[in-house]
Each structure stands twice: as C-alpha cells, then as structure tokens.
Design an enzyme around this catalytic site. Structure first.
Site, PDB file in Angstrom:
ATOM      1  N   MET A 154       1.088  -0.919   0.278  1.00 48.42           N
ATOM      2  CA  MET A 154      -0.283   0.446  -0.239  1.00 48.42           C
ATOM      3  C   MET A 154       1.128   1.153  -0.722  1.00 48.42           C
ATOM      4  SD  MET A 154      -2.733   1.131   2.810  1.00 48.42           S
ATOM      5  CE  MET A 154      -1.327   1.783   3.631  1.00 48.42           C
ATOM      6  N   ASN A 155       0.789   2.526  -0.762  1.00 48.62           N
ATOM      7  CA  ASN A 155       0.949   3.622  -0.274  1.00 48.62           C
ATOM      8  C   ASN A 155      -0.206   4.839  -0.388  1.00 48.62           C
ATOM      9  OD1 ASN A 155       1.421   2.825  -3.548  1.00 48.62           O
ATOM     10  ND2 ASN A 155       1.829   4.904  -3.980  1.00 48.62           N
ATOM     11  N   ASP A 156       0.208   5.848  -1.026  1.00 54.35           N
ATOM     12  CA  ASP A 156      -0.812   7.255  -0.526  1.00 54.35           C
ATOM     13  C   ASP A 156      -2.246   6.437  -0.795  1.00 54.35           C
ATOM     14  OD1 ASP A 156       1.748   8.065  -1.752  1.00 54.35           O
ATOM     15  OD2 ASP A 156       0.956   8.972  -3.539  1.00 54.35           O
ATOM     16  N   GLN A 172      -3.332   2.715  -2.761  1.00 55.09           N
ATOM     17  CA  GLN A 172      -2.669   3.304  -3.967  1.00 55.09           C
ATOM     18  C   GLN A 172      -2.643   1.813  -3.216  1.00 55.09           C
ATOM     19  OE1 GLN A 172      -1.121   4.792  -6.765  1.00 55.09           O
ATOM     20  NE2 GLN A 172      -3.055   5.646  -6.284  1.00 55.09           N
ATOM     21  N   TRP A 180       5.638  -2.270  -4.593  1.00 58.43           N
ATOM     22  CA  TRP A 180       4.640  -1.623  -5.717  1.00 58.43           C
ATOM     23  C   TRP A 180       5.202  -2.154  -6.915  1.00 58.43           C
ATOM     24  CZ3 TRP A 180       6.206   1.165 -10.293  1.00 58.43           C
ATOM     25  CH2 TRP A 180       5.042   1.850 -10.292  1.00 58.43           C
ATOM     26  N   TRP A 215      -3.860   6.222 -10.291  1.00 60.80           N
ATOM     27  CA  TRP A 215      -2.050   6.546  -8.871  1.00 60.80           C
ATOM     28  C   TRP A 215      -2.784   7.786  -8.460  1.00 60.80           C
ATOM     29  CZ3 TRP A 215       2.319   7.496 -13.087  1.00 60.80           C
ATOM     30  CH2 TRP A 215       3.316   6.546 -12.735  1.00 60.80           C
ATOM     31  N   ASP A 280      -1.303  14.120  -9.574  1.00 61.98           N
ATOM     32  CA  ASP A 280      -1.690  14.072  -7.955  1.00 61.98           C
ATOM     33  C   ASP A 280      -3.031  15.940  -7.961  1.00 61.98           C
ATOM     34  OD1 ASP A 280      -0.184  11.990  -7.878  1.00 61.98           O
ATOM     35  OD2 ASP A 280       1.515  12.750  -7.091  1.00 61.98           O
ATOM     36  N   GLU A 334       5.247  16.020  -5.573  1.00 59.84           N
ATOM     37  CA  GLU A 334       4.613  15.160  -5.746  1.00 59.84           C
ATOM     38  C   GLU A 334       3.288  15.630  -4.579  1.00 59.84           C
ATOM     39  OE1 GLU A 334       6.266  11.343  -6.881  1.00 59.84           O
ATOM     40  OE2 GLU A 334       6.582  11.531  -4.909  1.00 59.84           O
TER      41      GLU A 334
END
Length: 674
Positions: A154-156, A172, A180, A215, A280, A334
C-alpha cells in the site's frame, strides 16, 4: 496482534535503575544515525565493495558489447528494471549478477515516473532478509489500530471523503505482491475513522489511459451532490494524464461502483512539462466567478511548481498562465495539497472558503527528499497565486508536516464534524525481501485533525482524531516523578505495545549556562548526546537491558530554544533496516510546560510535541522489545538539570479491520455495526 487485558490495575511502583545511565551514553558509532560498527565484518565488507567495483566494471564492458549487437534492447525495458525478488527466488537459474545490477540501476517506481517505492540497501545482499526474522516477530510488527490492508503493498491515501454516514479511504494498492506495482485503488469505509471495513477495489488499471497504474487523486463535492474524482493515470506509453471518475449510484452510501468518464483523459501534460512530471490533482475549489480551480504538482528543471487550472464541467480545462506557486531548487512536487485554515477558529474549513480571517496552507511532497513540506500564506483569488507569510520557510525549505517516516499526505474536509482531517503514508524501512517474507508493506497514520496555531501564528497543529480515545482501556497515572540527571526510571504499567501516552515535564533552566564541552547539537546527536539541559523524555519499546529502545525526547538548547526528537538508532538489533534520528526545533511559549503525546502501536510510534506543533512518525523493527518483553521508561540524560514528569498512560484496544461481508454488501443501506 497482541491482546490487551482491560482489567490491568494502574500502579505507581517506580524504581530508579541504572544510575550512571551507561546504555544511553555515547559509544563508537552512536549518535550519528548509524548503528555501532561491527568490526568482525569490516574486512568482509571491504572485500564486498572491492568485488562489486570489479563486477560493475565488467558489467559496463558487457553492456557495451551487447549494445553493439543489439541484444540488450529487450532487457533495457521498464519491465526488466522491475524484476522482483519473487522471480529471483522462484527461478533457480536467475542470474545473481543481474539482480545486483538492478539494485544499482534505480529504485522501484522511478523508471515508471513516480517517487522511489523501494529502499536502497546498504549491502549487496538484496536476496537476503535484513535479519533472522521469525514468524512471531513479523506477526508482532503488524499494527493493531493503524489502517493497513490484509496483505500486500500500500502507498498514498487517495480521495478521502465523508458520505452518508461513512468515511471513505481509497489508497494505492498492489493486489498481487508486497512490493510496488500493478497499482489499483483499494477502498475501505468506517463509521469513526478507527474501525474499518475493506470493500472491493474502487478502480483498476483497465484502460489505455491508466493501464500502467491508477495513481493518486482527490475527491470534490459539487453543489448538486455529485462527487467527482480526478486521478492520475499512467498510460500505455507511460505518460501521466488526469482522468475523471464518478460514483455509479449516489444513493449507495458505500460508493461501491465507480464509472470512468468516456472523455478520459481530461488533462494531458502541457507544453514544457515532462510526460512523467504531471500528477496528483488536488480537491477543487470554486471561485467568485463560478469557476472551479485545482492545482497539481510538477517541475521546471529543478524548480518545484504547482500548475493551476480552471473548469466549469471537469471535462474541459484552462491552464492559467501563472503558477499557484514555485520554489527554485525543490525539485518535483508530488501530492500537492491546498486548503484554507481559520486563524482564530477551532473548526476546519471547506476547501472553497476564503476571505478575512483565513490563511491558506500549501503543501508538497518532495520527490527528491521524500519529505512533506508545508507553508502558511495568503491566497489571492484575483490572480490565483499564493504567497507565503515567511519566504524563509517556503514550501520545501521550511516546515515539515512530519519530521519522521512520512510521505504523500492528503487532507479532506469532514463536513460531519466540521474539521479538516489529514492522512499520511508510513512506508517501510526494511528490505523488499523482508516485506515479501511478511506478506505486506506500509500503513497509514492515525487520522489527524489540522488547525492553525493561533498562539504562535507560524505553524499548524496536528492532533490524533478524538475517536482514537474510544480504544482506551485501563490507565496509569504518575505525578511529579523526579528523574535525576543521568538516570532511567521504569514505569510499571503492564503491556506497552499499544499505548496512548500523555506526558508533561517541568525543568528549571534558570541560572544555568551551557557547560563547556556539552554543546547541544539539537536532534542530530541522538539521545546519547548529553548536554546541561538534556535530552530527556520517554523510552518506548525498550527491553529490560536497554539494548533496544526508542527515545522520544526534548532537548533544550538554551532557555528559549528546544528541540523535539525521536531516536531510532537503537530501536532494533537488525542491521539491515534504516534507523535515523529525527526531529526539529519546536516553539515553546512563556509559561508552557514541555508536553508530548505518544501513540505506540507495535512497530509504529507517532509522537506529538507541544500540542502537535511538531510531529514525528517512527517506523521501527524491534527484535527483543516485543510482546511481553517490551517496557516503558522515563529517562534524563542531562548533566545539569533534574526534571519532574507527570504522565497519564492508557492501554489501547485493537481496532476492528476486516472485509465487509457479502451479506452486508448486499444490504448496506441499513446501518451496520463495526
């Protein structure tokens, strides 16, 4: 997850130990962010370095030969640079040298046009665990009340919002692995921001305009009740474009199905902007002319910028001929965030609010440094520009949202409780091999409320949402505990791996001058860097021998300057994980006591100094200070001051996180309990 005994009775049994405080004093290699040197491995390490240099020289020659014959054309593709540890482990004929080459090539994600999504390793042992981890250790590392998926990467955080009684978090996610890639939008809902239900994926990479990844994006509420979601897609040619999606059924409180617009992509990189430097989009806000505005991150050479667009229908857009803001030397921006704060209020503001008594926060996640920076300033809607109050603390060169392991944050306005809520991503600092072994990677921070600090007028205040207090079980209180210079005091509270700690410290600094030879280096020297005034604070996730510990502490520099810090350098005996000293100077006003709040959740520690003026997130991997062996201490490593500490400490229950059942999914119109 470790269970908590709610019947634990608070005790005030305090016994001072370790009078000379040897475990926290300086030793070779300590205090500079490095682990102590292992002299037994130094010759081996030198040999590895020499060997790697010889290998690289040979590799360059081989590449030149292959380039001449054209045989490397296929291998130079982005697919090859994403070779995974899983493939290496499953393929017995895998060329070990090729994997080493990849580690020197670039971190995961960079070739695809996003910030690095893997950690550079300090050695060449990319296919080895960073430590001899056991399943019990990996199990303990999983958090109890921070949001994280059941498994995988998992990210953002994406598009958070409140709708019809539910808080929604999109994120994400890689459905296939703990590293990733294959980025999809995971989706979870909560009634209270603490207990979560996992829902089916909101969006998957299934069109040419997002086939290489769905994204980061943001949600905007329109006056007619519609919700629009703008998100970045990576196309089949790895061009970053902006796409529009919206709920298929607004009567559905869970927003289970999302429709991608047939007009996608609605925005493509404008002239002068790189095809991988355009991502973003923020939540949109409406101006007095009735047009919606949004901004997104990019760069021109090394200048970080926020592009400005206007729209009336979220399909057609006009690029303004000026940036919202730009800061030279800060690189790619970002996850830009832009929102108003009230200078005298206790509530958050809707994103479109502006006028007297309002400041605007501009935040960017810096790709070059992997740090979230913000600044407070004034937004001029007449020409859609923003100017910081203090140019010396502009975006990217001044204040950070969090001084620890933290990135890609996102806020939203919670109309349910009239507050602005902030989420951030806590990424791992171990190796990809570790992540693959444990089957998951990364968590989200506890949601935080965000307010303007009216007392200082210079910074934000971040504080855990009030709902976290619903997890509080038994409590322990300690009043006016005296901690002499160079001493450690144990706090007998039972289990210490799920805690909410409130601590205040009284120190008499008057009449004292900094002693020669004890100059304060702020946070840089770590908790072993002794001075007249400090450091002092708490030791969390420490073992009895104090050979593993994580100090959260204050370090006054003078009578008017104080630092708030976290020292991870001895948080784990694992040498292959990243361990750092984090922190910053924190404003302390006349008459204020030094205060901190610390949330301990197994391998995550979130620390809030002076009511949230400074925040530090620590990602740590203890090997011994786990389960019943974890302890909590007060410490005072000052040479010239005695302190009094008053604490209230709660054991915290585990949050409820699991999939929304099929029956619930079919009957979600009725109120569910979680």
């Amino acid at each position: 997850m470790e269970s908590i005994n709610p019947s634990h009775t608070a005790t005030n049994d305090i016994e001072e130990v370790n009078d000379d405080y040897t475990p926290l004093q300086s030793h070779a290699g300590a205090g500079n962010g490095d682990t102590p040197p292992n002299h037994g491995r130094s010759i081996k390490g030198f040999a590895v370095i020499v060997g790697s240099i010889v290998f690289l020289v040979s590799l360059v020659a081989l590449i030149n030969i292959d380039n001449q014959t054209g045989t490397l054309q296929q291998e130079s593709s982005s697919a090859t640079t994403r070779t995974t540890v899983e493939e290496a482990q499953n393929d017995k004929s895998f060329n070990r040298s090729r994997e080493i080459e990849m580690s020197f090539w670039m971190p995961r994600g960079v070739a695809e046009g996003v910030s690095a999504k893997s950690n550079p390793n300090p050695s060449l042992s990319d296919l080895e665990l960073s430590y001899n981890w056991t399943n019990a250790m990996f199990s303990w590392q999983r958090t109890a009340f921070h949001f994280q998926p059941e498994k995988n990467w998992m990210n953002d955080p994406n598009g958070p919002l409140y709708y019809k009684g539910w808080y929604h978090l999109f994120y994400q996610y890689n459905p296939e692995s703990a590293v990733w890639g294959n980025i999809t939008w995971g989706h979870a809902v909560s009634r209270d921001l603490i207990h979560w239900l996992y829902l089916p994926f909101a969006m998957v990479p299934d069109h040419w305009y997002d086939v290489n990844g769905v994204w980061t994006g943001s949600a905007t509420f329109l006056p007619d009740g519609q919700i629009v979601m703008l998100y970045t897609g990576s196309t089949n040619e790895s061009v970053q474009v902006q796409n529009l999606a919206y709920p298929a059924d607004l009567s559905d409180p869970l927003l289970l199905k999302w429709v991608k617009s047939d007009k996608n992509p609605v925005l493509v990189p404008p002239p002068g902007i790189g095809v991988k430097d355009f991502r973003d989009p923020t939540t949109a806000w409406i101006g007095p002319d009735g047009k919606w505005r949004l901004t997104m991150g990019s760069k021109v050479n090394t200048t970080g910028i926020s592009l400005m667009y206007t729209t009336t229908d979220f399909i057609s857009y006009e690029l303004l001929d000026r940036y919202l803001h730009a800061v030279p030397g800060t690189g790619m921006w970002e996850c830009v965030d832009f929102y108003p704060v009230s200078i005298n209020g206790s509530n958050g503001l809707d994103t479109s609010v502006n006028g007297p008594g309002v400041k605007h926060v501009l935040k960017a996640s810096l790709d070059d440094t992997k740090v979230d920076h913000y600044a407070i300033g004034t937004y001029f809607v007449g020409n859609d520009t923003w100017i910081p109050d203090n140019p010396k603390e502009d975006v990217g060169i001044g204040l950070k949202l969090d001084y620890g392991r933290y990135y890609a944050s996102k806020t939203f306005y919670d109309q349910n409780k009239e507050r602005r809520i902030l989420w951030g991503w806590i990424n791992e600092t171990d190796t990809e091999t570790d992540d693959l072994a444990k089957g998951w990677a990364s968590v989200q921070t506890i949601p935080r409320s965000v307010l303007f600090d009216a007392k200082t007028g210079t910074n934000l205040l971040q504080w855990p949402v009030e709902e976290i207090e619903s997890l509080r079980l038994s409590s322990s209180e300690f009043t006016d505990v005296v901690v002499e210079p160079g001493s450690v005091v144990p706090l007998d509270i039972g289990s210490t791996t799920q805690l909410d700690i409130l601590a205040e410290f009284e120190v008499d600094l008057w009449g004292l001058e900094e002693a020669a030879g004890h100059a304060n280096n702020g946070c840089g020297g770590g908790s072993v860097d002794r001075s007249t005034f400090g450091p002092f604070g708490v030791l969390v996730l420490a073992n009895d021998a104090l050979s593993e510990l994580t100090p959260i502490y204050f370090h006054p520099s003078t009578k008017t300057n104080t630092y708030f810090c976290a020292d991870e350098t001895r948080s784990s005996k694992a040498n292959g994980v990243f361990k750092q000293v984090y922190g910053s100077e924190v404003p302390v006003l006349d008459g204020e006591k030094l205060s901190m709040r610390v949330l301990v959740d197994h391998s995550i520690v979130e620390s809030f100094g002076q009511g949230g003026r400074r925040v530090i997130t620590s990602r740590i991997y203890p090997t011994e200070a786990i389960y019943g062996a974890a302890r909590l201490f007060l410490f005072n490593n000052a040479t010239g001051v005695t302190l009094k500490a008053t604490l209230k400490i709660w054991q915290l229950n585990s949050a409820f996180l699991h999939p929304f059942s099929l029956n619930q999914t079919h009957n979600h119109q009725s109120k569910s309990t979680i």
